[in-house]
Design a protein around this motif. Structure first.
Motif, PDB file in Angstrom:
ATOM      1  N   GLY A  90      12.024   8.332  50.032  1.00  0.00           N
ATOM      2  CA  GLY A  90      11.870   7.478  50.395  1.00  0.00           C
ATOM      3  C   GLY A  90      10.256   7.037  50.860  1.00  0.00           C
ATOM      4  N   ALA A  91       9.976   8.062  51.350  1.00  0.00           N
ATOM      5  CA  ALA A  91       8.723   8.078  51.687  1.00  0.00           C
ATOM      6  C   ALA A  91       7.494   8.371  50.530  1.00  0.00           C
ATOM      7  CB  ALA A  91       8.481  10.534  53.120  1.00  0.00           C
ATOM      8  N   ALA A  92       5.927   7.646  50.454  1.00  0.00           N
ATOM      9  CA  ALA A  92       5.472   7.610  49.583  1.00  0.00           C
ATOM     10  C   ALA A  92       3.552   8.344  49.841  1.00  0.00           C
ATOM     11  CB  ALA A  92       4.494   5.965  49.441  1.00  0.00           C
ATOM     12  N   LEU A  93       3.748   9.289  49.156  1.00  0.00           N
ATOM     13  CA  LEU A  93       2.604  10.239  49.648  1.00  0.00           C
ATOM     14  C   LEU A  93       1.560   9.804  48.898  1.00  0.00           C
ATOM     15  CD1 LEU A  93       4.957  11.757  50.497  1.00  0.00           C
ATOM     16  CD2 LEU A  93       3.272  13.973  51.061  1.00  0.00           C
ATOM     17  N   THR A  94       0.363   9.783  49.290  1.00  0.00           N
ATOM     18  CA  THR A  94      -0.740   9.141  48.257  1.00  0.00           C
ATOM     19  C   THR A  94      -1.806  10.418  48.134  1.00  0.00           C
ATOM     20  OG1 THR A  94      -0.280   6.819  48.852  1.00  0.00           O
ATOM     21  CG2 THR A  94      -2.660   8.034  47.855  1.00  0.00           C
ATOM     22  N   VAL A  95      -2.385  11.018  47.495  1.00  0.00           N
ATOM     23  CA  VAL A  95      -3.131  11.840  46.572  1.00  0.00           C
ATOM     24  C   VAL A  95      -3.979  12.110  46.237  1.00  0.00           C
ATOM     25  CG1 VAL A  95      -4.012  13.883  44.732  1.00  0.00           C
ATOM     26  CG2 VAL A  95      -1.384  13.061  45.115  1.00  0.00           C
ATOM     27  N   LEU A  96      -4.962  12.098  47.612  1.00  0.00           N
ATOM     28  CA  LEU A  96      -6.043  12.198  47.700  1.00  0.00           C
ATOM     29  C   LEU A  96      -7.097  13.397  47.756  1.00  0.00           C
ATOM     30  CD1 LEU A  96      -6.315  10.376  51.698  1.00  0.00           C
ATOM     31  CD2 LEU A  96      -6.929   9.802  49.385  1.00  0.00           C
TER      32      LEU A  96
END
Length: 209
Positions: free
Chosen positions: A117-123
């Protein structure tokens, strides 16, 4: 149950350019009671698998491909069925450690990885390595920086595939743009915050590497 962050320290060796150093690595597990992802499967697949327990491991996300961050990834993937993710620009480094086993999927800038449920955005944050990435989880108030940003400054840029001006650009443009209260969880050592590191940018530039 909401996603939580768990921390494991594993020990082993980092090797590059003919040198070898003993290192302790931070392994981060993000998940709930049912599923999880691992950030940087370092050194000890058994210890990481034990920390994951009976949860479904969906992904092993590599912040970059220096051997000390990926050496246990294939064994952990084989045991759990998890997908290994890496930015394609780090494939040459990956092949130094795992010449006969490529990652399963490629990380791209702006991609979102879900973890319980957690969203991790790739940088994409090159400099320490060409394909270095950080993972920003705004819902957790956290960014996982691998070896791009530490408590006290940028990651090392004195070895092959690294470049000091590039890591400074990555930190300034991608990481220091995050909210100051964002917790920085690193590949080695103690945590910090974006706000604690931001005032030091000009000092890092003046000091070089």
């Amino acid at each position: 149950m909401a996603a939580r962050i768990e921390h494991l320290v594993t020990s082993g060796r980092f090797s590059l350019d003919g040198g070898t150093w003993d290192v302790d690595n931070n392994v981060w597990i993000i998940g709930d009671d049912h599923e999880a992802i691992v950030i940087d499967a370092a050194h000890d697949a058994d210890a990481i698998a034990a920390a994951v327990g009976d949860r479904r491991l969906t992904a092993i996300v590599c912040t970059h491909a220096h051997n000390d961050h990926i050496d246990a990834a294939p064994a952990l993937a084989e045991r759990t069925g998890a997908t290994i993710w890496l930015n394609r620009d780090d494939l040459p480094l990956w092949k130094q450690t795992h010449p006969d086993r490529e990652p399963d999927a490629w990380l791209t800038d702006g991609q979102v990885i879900e973890a319980a449920g957690a969203a991790l955005t790739v940088l994409h944050t090159p400099g320490h390595a060409p394909g270095a990435v950080c993972l920003h989880a705004p819902g957790l108030g956290t960014v996982f920086t691998g070896d791009t940003l530490f408590n006290g400054g940028p990651g090392a840029t004195g070895r092959s595939y690294s470049h000091f001006p590039t890591i400074i650009d990555s930190i300034r443009d991608r990481l220091l743009a995050l909210p100051p209260g964002t917790k920085v969880l690193t590949g080695h050592g103690d945590p910090t915050t974006i706000g604690a590191e931001a005032p030091n940018l000009q000092e890092w530039i003046a000091r070089g590497h």
